[in-house]
Design a protein around this motif. Structure first.
Motif, PDB file in Angstrom:
ATOM      1  N   SER A 196      -2.177   7.448  -3.086  1.00 16.88           N
ATOM      2  CA  SER A 196      -2.872   6.731  -4.197  1.00 16.88           C
ATOM      3  C   SER A 196      -3.920   5.636  -4.242  1.00 16.88           C
ATOM      4  N   VAL A 197      -3.948   4.915  -3.083  1.00 17.11           N
ATOM      5  CA  VAL A 197      -4.926   4.081  -2.867  1.00 17.11           C
ATOM      6  C   VAL A 197      -6.235   4.614  -2.538  1.00 17.11           C
ATOM      7  N   PHE A 198      -6.474   5.824  -1.669  1.00 11.72           N
ATOM      8  CA  PHE A 198      -7.421   6.497  -1.561  1.00 11.72           C
ATOM      9  C   PHE A 198      -8.005   7.216  -2.891  1.00 11.72           C
ATOM     10  N   GLU A 199      -7.276   7.544  -3.541  1.00 10.65           N
ATOM     11  CA  GLU A 199      -7.699   8.549  -4.795  1.00 10.65           C
ATOM     12  C   GLU A 199      -8.134   7.316  -5.654  1.00 10.65           C
ATOM     13  N   ALA A 200      -7.655   6.289  -5.975  1.00  7.81           N
ATOM     14  CA  ALA A 200      -8.036   5.084  -6.738  1.00  7.81           C
ATOM     15  C   ALA A 200      -9.505   4.674  -6.242  1.00  7.81           C
ATOM     16  N   ALA A 201      -9.602   4.487  -4.966  1.00  5.47           N
ATOM     17  CA  ALA A 201     -10.930   3.952  -4.161  1.00  5.47           C
ATOM     18  C   ALA A 201     -11.990   5.048  -4.459  1.00  5.47           C
ATOM     19  N   THR A 202     -11.585   6.343  -4.382  1.00  7.81           N
ATOM     20  CA  THR A 202     -12.861   7.641  -4.458  1.00  7.81           C
ATOM     21  C   THR A 202     -13.255   7.581  -5.747  1.00  7.81           C
TER      22      THR A 202
ATOM     23  N   GLY B 244      -3.412  -3.253 -11.677  1.00  4.87           N
ATOM     24  CA  GLY B 244      -4.678  -2.530 -11.594  1.00  4.87           C
ATOM     25  C   GLY B 244      -4.623  -0.947 -11.155  1.00  4.87           C
ATOM     26  N   ILE B 245      -3.819  -0.610 -10.056  1.00  7.45           N
ATOM     27  CA  ILE B 245      -3.774   0.710  -9.697  1.00  7.45           C
ATOM     28  C   ILE B 245      -2.927   1.503 -10.657  1.00  7.45           C
ATOM     29  N   THR B 246      -1.952   1.066 -11.232  1.00  6.35           N
ATOM     30  CA  THR B 246      -1.255   1.842 -12.359  1.00  6.35           C
ATOM     31  C   THR B 246      -1.857   1.824 -13.540  1.00  6.35           C
ATOM     32  N   SER B 247      -2.811   1.031 -13.840  1.00  2.26           N
ATOM     33  CA  SER B 247      -3.556   1.008 -15.214  1.00  2.26           C
ATOM     34  C   SER B 247      -4.815   2.191 -14.854  1.00  2.26           C
ATOM     35  N   TYR B 248      -5.176   2.030 -13.668  1.00  2.00           N
ATOM     36  CA  TYR B 248      -6.391   2.923 -13.356  1.00  2.00           C
ATOM     37  C   TYR B 248      -5.818   4.627 -13.029  1.00  2.00           C
ATOM     38  N   LEU B 249      -4.700   4.699 -12.418  1.00  2.00           N
ATOM     39  CA  LEU B 249      -4.385   6.065 -12.060  1.00  2.00           C
ATOM     40  C   LEU B 249      -3.327   6.484 -13.020  1.00  2.00           C
ATOM     41  N   GLY B 250      -2.592   5.704 -13.745  1.00  2.00           N
ATOM     42  CA  GLY B 250      -1.601   5.915 -14.547  1.00  2.00           C
ATOM     43  C   GLY B 250       0.055   6.074 -13.409  1.00  2.00           C
ATOM     44  N   ALA B 251       0.816   5.729 -14.159  1.00  2.00           N
ATOM     45  CA  ALA B 251       2.208   5.648 -13.340  1.00  2.00           C
ATOM     46  C   ALA B 251       2.587   6.991 -12.547  1.00  2.00           C
ATOM     47  N   ASP B 252       2.314   8.241 -13.720  1.00  2.00           N
ATOM     48  CA  ASP B 252       2.658   9.326 -13.115  1.00  2.00           C
ATOM     49  C   ASP B 252       1.871   9.838 -12.020  1.00  2.00           C
ATOM     50  N   LYS B 253       0.437   9.491 -12.085  1.00  5.98           N
ATOM     51  CA  LYS B 253      -0.290  10.101 -10.820  1.00  5.98           C
ATOM     52  C   LYS B 253      -0.103   9.119  -9.389  1.00  5.98           C
ATOM     53  N   VAL B 254       0.516   7.869  -9.717  1.00  6.82           N
ATOM     54  CA  VAL B 254       0.760   7.105  -8.528  1.00  6.82           C
ATOM     55  C   VAL B 254       2.226   7.693  -7.896  1.00  6.82           C
ATOM     56  N   LEU B 255       3.062   8.019  -8.530  1.00 13.18           N
ATOM     57  CA  LEU B 255       4.272   8.701  -8.031  1.00 13.18           C
ATOM     58  C   LEU B 255       3.829   9.930  -7.664  1.00 13.18           C
ATOM     59  N   ALA B 256       3.052  10.680  -8.178  1.00 16.12           N
ATOM     60  CA  ALA B 256       2.719  12.076  -7.579  1.00 16.12           C
ATOM     61  C   ALA B 256       1.851  11.962  -6.116  1.00 16.12           C
ATOM     62  N   LEU B 257       1.001  11.013  -6.212  1.00 14.07           N
ATOM     63  CA  LEU B 257       0.161  10.865  -5.037  1.00 14.07           C
ATOM     64  C   LEU B 257       0.930  10.153  -3.676  1.00 14.07           C
ATOM     65  N   GLY B 258       1.846   9.429  -4.176  1.00 18.36           N
ATOM     66  CA  GLY B 258       2.517   8.654  -3.238  1.00 18.36           C
ATOM     67  C   GLY B 258       1.476   7.843  -2.265  1.00 18.36           C
ATOM     68  N   ASP B 259       1.528   7.851  -0.932  1.00 22.28           N
ATOM     69  CA  ASP B 259       0.524   6.827  -0.016  1.00 22.28           C
ATOM     70  C   ASP B 259      -0.605   7.360  -0.130  1.00 22.28           C
TER      71      ASP B 259
ATOM     72  N   PHE C  64       0.667  -1.197   0.161  1.00 19.85           N
ATOM     73  CA  PHE C  64       0.076   0.122  -0.039  1.00 19.85           C
ATOM     74  C   PHE C  64       0.936   1.315   0.126  1.00 19.85           C
ATOM     75  N   PHE C  65       1.908   1.204   0.674  1.00 19.31           N
ATOM     76  CA  PHE C  65       2.692   2.512   0.826  1.00 19.31           C
ATOM     77  C   PHE C  65       4.292   2.222   0.126  1.00 19.31           C
ATOM     78  N   LYS C  66       4.357   1.463  -0.421  1.00 14.81           N
ATOM     79  CA  LYS C  66       5.767   1.101  -1.259  1.00 14.81           C
ATOM     80  C   LYS C  66       5.694   0.898  -2.738  1.00 14.81           C
ATOM     81  N   ALA C  67       4.298   0.822  -3.143  1.00 16.06           N
ATOM     82  CA  ALA C  67       4.206   0.808  -4.684  1.00 16.06           C
ATOM     83  C   ALA C  67       4.661   2.179  -5.402  1.00 16.06           C
ATOM     84  N   ASP C  68       4.449   3.170  -4.938  1.00 18.11           N
ATOM     85  CA  ASP C  68       5.056   4.528  -5.412  1.00 18.11           C
ATOM     86  C   ASP C  68       6.714   4.529  -5.548  1.00 18.11           C
ATOM     87  N   ASN C  69       7.193   4.083  -4.346  1.00 23.07           N
ATOM     88  CA  ASN C  69       8.698   3.953  -4.282  1.00 23.07           C
ATOM     89  C   ASN C  69       9.305   2.897  -5.345  1.00 23.07           C
TER      90      ASN C  69
END
Length: 466
Positions: A267-273, A250-265, A25-30
């Motif tokens: 990103s889970v809440f953003e995708a769920a929203t 799933g999360i990189t397909s939905y948000l995109g890699a750039d957004k996952v990097l920008a949102l960091g920890d 949950f909090f290392k995918a962006d790293n």
């Protein structure tokens, strides 16, 4: 005498419950950051790192079926390598590796509890306070009732799969499936691997996969452990890899890699929203919180008994104090649990100091990675022991005796490479060396007092202590 509190299902849920739902949950962006945002490279890193876990677990299972003593890694090193090595393993695992892992995961739970409570700012101190409350609660729960800790572990594993599976499936359905595997992505992949910076991803990914070995610390409390623990060690890591890859895609397909990097920890809440709306996102966040707390519980469940396992062998100072069991708490080693708790709290405070430090050299240091990467080097000693057993004809299956250990060794070296490329590597080495040296010096001082016993003798000693 310790009761056999846990069955096969709890052994499996303990492994998957500790591994799944904390680091992912909090290392995918790293991991994406080290992979230069390349999803394809991220998938490869996940898969390669799984070699160290899947084949490492298969290899260790060959030792698990041959001993039923308390202590897990300590027992394996004691029976198949030597008493000095067992002492080093025991100290490293009990006093550095697991307490730092527990502290960081507990701190990370504060990130998502804060989001659940509606905090929009990021506060290291608030996360530390929440982590302290979580650690205190789960140590008390596991010390007061082993069965209750096991029940929570079973429930949390099932709950933690909810956000991972939902985001994995719906992210792939509604996201840009295959976006990370285009021709342009392939060119970016070639460009990314030209430098060695991507090796740094093996640090956070080791954290994401870590925890499987904790289950060996309660092997003497698993029903029919010589049969059930190897099964759990074989089945659980493969399931972890499948779930991780599905969630990452799933999360990189939905948000995109750039957004996952920008949102960091976040990103889970953003995708769920985006997938479920604000109310649904809260529900997912509750599952995430339970998921991470399940990891904290699993580590605490294993940690409370480790000093006890060392004390039974006289492998630590004041062994008579830490080998005592409480009759009122059905054989729970209370002093052992208290020591582990205090160590975890100390590391939680150190983690807080590091994260708030303005010193550039340590500001981004993850204290859990200090020992995780080095521990994979120590595992190699056990993998070599399995190869030796196969050569002696004690392991008949050549795949389990030769192929699995060799692949596990390769995986361990790859994981360790993730720490070498970081500037803080020298800090890792110094801290780990201090603990390893202290353990060795104690062994040299007390080796005539260290007790080596059979499974049956340990059971009799536990009965007498109770």
């Amino acid at each position: 005498m310790q009761k056999r509190n846990y069955g096969l299902f709890t052994a499996i849920t303990m492994i998957t419950g500790i591994v799944i739902g904390s680091g992912i949950f909090f290392k995918a962006d790293n991991i994406l950051e080290y992979a230069n945002g390349n999803i394809f490279l991220g998938v490869i890193i996940f898969t390669v790192a799984a070699i160290a876990v899947v084949f490492g677990a298969l290899t260790v299972s060959q030792l698990a079926i041959r001993t039923d003593k308390p202590g897990g890694l300590v027992s394996y090193a004691e029976d198949f390598v030597g008493v000095g090595t067992a002492t080093v393993f025991g100290w490293f695992e009990s006093f550095l590796y697991l307490p730092t892992l527990c502290a960081v995961v507990a701190w990370a739970s504060g990130i998502y509890v804060s989001q659940l409570l509606g905090y929009t700012d990021f506060s290291v101190q608030r996360n530390t306070l929440i982590g302290f409350i979580a650690v205190t609660f789960f140590y008390l729960m596991n010390a007061l009732s082993a069965k209750l800790g096991g029940l929570f572990q079973n429930a949390s594993m099932i709950i933690k799969l909810i956000p991972l599976v939902l985001i994995a499936i719906l992210g792939l359905v509604f996201g840009k499936t295959g976006a990370g595997f285009s021709a342009a992505s392939g060119e970016a992949f070639k460009s990314s691997i030209k430098t060695l910076g991507w090796l740094g991803a093996f640090g956070p990914i080791a954290f994401s996969y870590d925890g499987w070995i904790v289950s060996t610390s309660i092997c003497h409390e698993i029903k029919n452990s010589k049969k059930n623990l190897p099964i759990a060690l074989s089945v659980a890591p493969i399931g972890v890899l499948v779930v991780y890859l599905a969630y990452f895609l799933g999360i990189t397909s939905y948000l995109g890699a750039d957004k996952v990097l920008a949102l960091g920890d976040n990103s889970v809440f953003e995708a769920a929203t985006g997938l479920f709306g604000s109310f649904g996102a809260k529900f997912v966040l509750v599952a995430v919180v339970i998921s991470i707390l399940g990891t904290v519980n699993g580590v605490c469940l294993g940690l409370v008994r480790l000093p006890y396992s060392l004390a039974l062998r006289n492998m630590m100072p004041a062994s008579n104090v830490f080998k005592k069991e409480s009759k009122a708490l059905k054989g729970m080693p209370v002093n052992s649990a208290l020591l582990s708790y205090l160590l975890t709290v100390i590391y939680l405070l150190i983690n807080n100091a590091v994260l708030t430090s303005k010193n550039e050299f340590v500001a981004n240091l993850d204290i859990s990675e200090i020992s995780i990467c080095v521990l994979y080097l120590l595992y190699i000693v056990l993998y070599v022991a399995v190869i030796r057993l196969c050569k002696q004809g004690k392991i008949k299956n050549k795949f389990l005796g030769y192929v699995a250990p060799v692949l596990a060794i390769i995986g361990s070296l790859i994981i360790f490479s993730g720490s070498v490329v970081k500037m803080s590597f020298i800090v890792y080495v110094i801290i780990c060396f201090i603990f390893l040296l202290a353990a060795y010096l104690f062994y040299r001082y007390a080796k005539n007092k260290i007790v080596v016993k059979t499974d049956e003798e340990f059971e009799l000693q536990e009965k007498n202590n109770a």
